[in-house]
Design a protein around this motif. Structure first.
Motif, mmCIF file in Angstrom:
data_model
loop_
_atom_site.group_PDB
_atom_site.id
_atom_site.type_symbol
_atom_site.label_atom_id
_atom_site.label_comp_id
_atom_site.label_asym_id
_atom_site.label_seq_id
_atom_site.Cartn_x
_atom_site.Cartn_y
_atom_site.Cartn_z
ATOM 1 N N GLY A 1 16.595 12.800 -13.624
ATOM 2 C CA GLY A 1 15.375 12.598 -14.400
ATOM 3 C C GLY A 1 14.954 11.172 -14.670
ATOM 4 N N HIS A 2 15.582 10.212 -14.004
ATOM 5 C CA HIS A 2 15.224 8.817 -14.234
ATOM 6 C C HIS A 2 14.394 8.285 -13.075
ATOM 7 C CE1 HIS A 2 18.122 8.908 -17.490
ATOM 8 N NE2 HIS A 2 19.047 9.310 -16.636
ATOM 9 N N ALA A 3 13.439 7.439 -13.371
ATOM 10 C CA ALA A 3 12.691 6.769 -12.313
ATOM 11 C C ALA A 3 13.554 5.670 -11.722
ATOM 12 C CB ALA A 3 11.395 6.183 -12.869
ATOM 13 N N LEU A 4 13.377 5.404 -10.459
ATOM 14 C CA LEU A 4 14.218 4.425 -9.788
ATOM 15 C C LEU A 4 13.363 3.580 -8.853
ATOM 16 C CD1 LEU A 4 16.020 3.584 -7.136
ATOM 17 C CD2 LEU A 4 17.092 3.357 -9.364
ATOM 18 N N LEU A 5 13.321 2.297 -9.115
ATOM 19 C CA LEU A 5 12.710 1.356 -8.186
ATOM 20 C C LEU A 5 13.718 0.263 -7.895
ATOM 21 C CD1 LEU A 5 9.137 0.812 -9.685
ATOM 22 C CD2 LEU A 5 9.763 2.249 -7.759
ATOM 23 N N ALA A 6 13.821 -0.117 -6.632
ATOM 24 C CA ALA A 6 14.656 -1.269 -6.315
ATOM 25 C C ALA A 6 14.147 -2.469 -7.112
ATOM 26 C CB ALA A 6 14.577 -1.559 -4.813
ATOM 27 N N PRO A 7 15.051 -3.376 -7.539
ATOM 28 C CA PRO A 7 14.613 -4.502 -8.376
ATOM 29 C C PRO A 7 13.440 -5.276 -7.791
ATOM 30 C CG PRO A 7 17.000 -4.395 -8.316
ATOM 31 C CD PRO A 7 16.504 -3.356 -7.338
ATOM 32 N N GLU A 8 13.481 -5.528 -6.470
ATOM 33 C CA GLU A 8 12.383 -6.278 -5.877
ATOM 34 C C GLU A 8 11.079 -5.486 -5.922
ATOM 35 O OE1 GLU A 8 14.513 -4.215 -2.388
ATOM 36 O OE2 GLU A 8 14.999 -5.141 -4.318
ATOM 37 N N VAL A 9 11.189 -4.160 -5.904
ATOM 38 C CA VAL A 9 9.994 -3.319 -5.978
ATOM 39 C C VAL A 9 9.412 -3.351 -7.388
ATOM 40 C CG1 VAL A 9 9.103 -0.978 -5.731
ATOM 41 C CG2 VAL A 9 10.771 -1.851 -4.092
ATOM 42 N N ASP B 1 0.830 -1.202 0.000
ATOM 43 C CA ASP B 1 0.000 0.000 0.000
ATOM 44 C C ASP B 1 0.866 1.253 0.000
ATOM 45 O OD1 ASP B 1 0.881 -0.553 2.575
ATOM 46 O OD2 ASP B 1 -0.978 0.090 3.550
ATOM 47 N N TYR B 2 1.983 1.246 0.738
ATOM 48 C CA TYR B 2 2.896 2.385 0.701
ATOM 49 C C TYR B 2 3.495 2.552 -0.693
ATOM 50 C CZ TYR B 2 2.879 2.678 5.827
ATOM 51 O OH TYR B 2 2.522 2.837 7.138
ATOM 52 N N LEU B 3 3.887 1.434 -1.285
ATOM 53 C CA LEU B 3 4.504 1.479 -2.605
ATOM 54 C C LEU B 3 3.568 2.125 -3.624
ATOM 55 C CD1 LEU B 3 6.416 0.724 -4.928
ATOM 56 C CD2 LEU B 3 5.510 -1.603 -4.806
ATOM 57 N N PHE B 4 2.365 1.613 -3.734
ATOM 58 C CA PHE B 4 1.473 2.102 -4.782
ATOM 59 C C PHE B 4 0.903 3.476 -4.455
ATOM 60 C CE2 PHE B 4 1.649 -2.482 -5.453
ATOM 61 C CZ PHE B 4 2.065 -2.478 -6.783
ATOM 62 N N ASP B 5 0.676 3.755 -3.167
ATOM 63 C CA ASP B 5 0.250 5.104 -2.795
ATOM 64 C C ASP B 5 1.344 6.110 -3.144
ATOM 65 O OD1 ASP B 5 -2.146 4.184 -1.887
ATOM 66 O OD2 ASP B 5 -1.642 4.309 0.250
ATOM 67 N N GLY B 6 2.605 5.729 -2.890
ATOM 68 C CA GLY B 6 3.725 6.619 -3.204
ATOM 69 C C GLY B 6 3.869 6.873 -4.686
ATOM 70 N N LEU B 7 3.700 5.830 -5.483
ATOM 71 C CA LEU B 7 3.804 5.982 -6.927
ATOM 72 C C LEU B 7 2.643 6.809 -7.478
ATOM 73 C CD1 LEU B 7 4.993 2.410 -7.993
ATOM 74 C CD2 LEU B 7 6.366 4.463 -7.663
ATOM 75 N N ARG B 8 1.446 6.575 -6.938
ATOM 76 C CA ARG B 8 0.302 7.376 -7.367
ATOM 77 C C ARG B 8 0.485 8.842 -6.988
ATOM 78 N NH1 ARG B 8 -2.865 2.578 -6.373
ATOM 79 N NH2 ARG B 8 -2.973 3.063 -4.153
ATOM 80 N N ALA B 9 1.164 9.092 -5.879
ATOM 81 C CA ALA B 9 1.403 10.471 -5.444
ATOM 82 C C ALA B 9 2.453 11.169 -6.301
ATOM 83 C CB ALA B 9 1.841 10.496 -3.976
ATOM 84 N N GLY B 10 3.166 10.397 -7.121
ATOM 85 C CA GLY B 10 4.134 10.987 -8.033
ATOM 86 C C GLY B 10 5.586 10.771 -7.686
ATOM 87 N N ALA B 11 5.865 9.889 -6.722
ATOM 88 C CA ALA B 11 7.260 9.614 -6.372
ATOM 89 C C ALA B 11 8.007 9.046 -7.572
ATOM 90 C CB ALA B 11 7.326 8.629 -5.205
ATOM 91 N N SER B 12 9.256 9.446 -7.717
ATOM 92 C CA SER B 12 10.089 8.966 -8.825
ATOM 93 C C SER B 12 10.900 7.740 -8.440
ATOM 94 C CB SER B 12 11.045 10.071 -9.275
ATOM 95 O OG SER B 12 10.339 11.160 -9.817
ATOM 96 N N GLY B 13 10.889 7.394 -7.154
ATOM 97 C CA GLY B 13 11.645 6.240 -6.710
ATOM 98 C C GLY B 13 11.116 5.709 -5.400
ATOM 99 N N TYR B 14 11.453 4.458 -5.113
ATOM 100 C CA TYR B 14 11.013 3.831 -3.879
ATOM 101 C C TYR B 14 12.105 2.863 -3.449
ATOM 102 C CZ TYR B 14 7.811 1.500 -0.587
ATOM 103 O OH TYR B 14 7.217 0.997 0.540
ATOM 104 N N LEU B 15 12.670 3.117 -2.283
ATOM 105 C CA LEU B 15 13.724 2.261 -1.747
ATOM 106 C C LEU B 15 13.434 1.930 -0.295
ATOM 107 C CD1 LEU B 15 16.927 4.106 -3.051
ATOM 108 C CD2 LEU B 15 15.947 1.998 -3.978
ATOM 109 N N LEU B 16 13.960 0.810 0.164
ATOM 110 C CA LEU B 16 13.880 0.461 1.571
ATOM 111 C C LEU B 16 15.099 1.018 2.301
ATOM 112 C CD1 LEU B 16 12.669 -3.240 1.271
ATOM 113 C CD2 LEU B 16 11.310 -1.150 1.496
ATOM 114 N N LYS B 17 14.944 1.259 3.607
ATOM 115 C CA LYS B 17 16.013 1.888 4.370
ATOM 116 C C LYS B 17 17.215 0.982 4.576
ATOM 117 C CE LYS B 17 13.307 5.335 6.864
ATOM 118 N NZ LYS B 17 12.788 5.782 8.170
ATOM 119 N N ASN B 18 17.080 -0.303 4.240
ATOM 120 C CA ASN B 18 18.243 -1.188 4.326
ATOM 121 C C ASN B 18 19.078 -1.161 3.053
ATOM 122 O OD1 ASN B 18 16.644 -2.606 2.531
ATOM 123 N ND2 ASN B 18 16.421 -4.432 3.808
ATOM 124 N N THR B 19 18.779 -0.215 2.149
ATOM 125 C CA THR B 19 19.542 -0.060 0.907
ATOM 126 C C THR B 19 21.000 0.250 1.227
ATOM 127 O OG1 THR B 19 17.599 0.739 -0.291
ATOM 128 C CG2 THR B 19 19.741 1.311 -1.211
#
Length: 224
Positions: free
Chosen positions: A125-133, A92-110
């Protein structure tokens, strides 16, 4: 955002120790500069309006205003690009964040090096998602209603050439520009041009939105 070659970063987290840790990680990078810290979403918006950071590292669960609401405002007002950074590995955080316009999503253990690279990628200017995301985005899209199994023709795809549709389909399957170039026997610069044309013609912000549109239009069917 700024004429300085360094990318400026605003760190948003309700835990002071976490903010300090991220600031130390990024502070050792010559091309990155932490210009501010905020303890909640409301403060993040105020500082973003004043500082105009290139990238905002945004926690999700915070008092006063959460990171999702703050992200939506920052993106809507074009105050900076947002990377959602959280300990909570939740869809829910992932998709809410993407819908809100976030360009990336990472976990704090990155890994710290991956965090710095993520800031650079999003800042340029590039979108960034962790591979598992990324895998979870595609997995979630695979659960869309059965109507997508027999989609109606979507006129948005008519804006693309046959080659651009082909490239969009490969982007939607998670391939990088280099992998697409190898798949289609094209130069990587040519692929980059095709990807840019797809985003421009379809009025998409980034590759994440391109993945979603490819499923919505039936260019890619769930399970393919």
């Amino acid at each position: 955002m700024t004429a300085d070659p360094r990318l400026t970063v605003l760190i948003v987290d309700d835990q002071r120790l976490v903010r300090s840790g991220f600031a130390m990680m990024l502070g050792v990078e010559d091309d990155l500069e932490v210009v501010g810290e905020a303890a909640d979403g409301a403060e993040a918006i105020i500082l973003s309006r004043r500082l105009r950071p290139d990238v905002v590292l945004m926690d999700v669960q915070m008092p006063v205003m959460d990171g999702i609401e703050a992200t939506a405002t920052i993106v809507r007002e074009d105050l900076g690009k947002v990377i959602i950074l959280t300990t909570f590995d939740r869809d829910d955080y992932l998709f809410d964040g993407l819908r809100a316009g976030a360009s990336g999503y990472l976990l704090k253990n990155t890994d710290p090096d991956d965090l710095a690279d993520a800031v650079r990628a999003v800042g340029h200017g590039h979108a960034l998602l962790a591979p598992e995301v990324t895998r979870r985005v595609i997995s979630q899209l695979d659960t869309v209603p059965a109507r997508s199994q027999t989609p109606q023709h979507d006129s948005r795809l008519d804006r693309l050439t046959a080659r651009e549709r082909e490239v969009l389909g490969l982007v939607a399957r998670g391939l990088s520009n280099a992998e697409i170039a190898s798949e289609l026997y094209l130069g990587e610069a040519t692929v980059k041009s095709h990807v840019s044309a797809c985003l421009s013609k379809l009025h998409l912000r980034d590759r994440v939105q391109a993945v979603v549109l490819a499923y919505e239009t039936g260019l890619i069917l769930p399970g393919e």
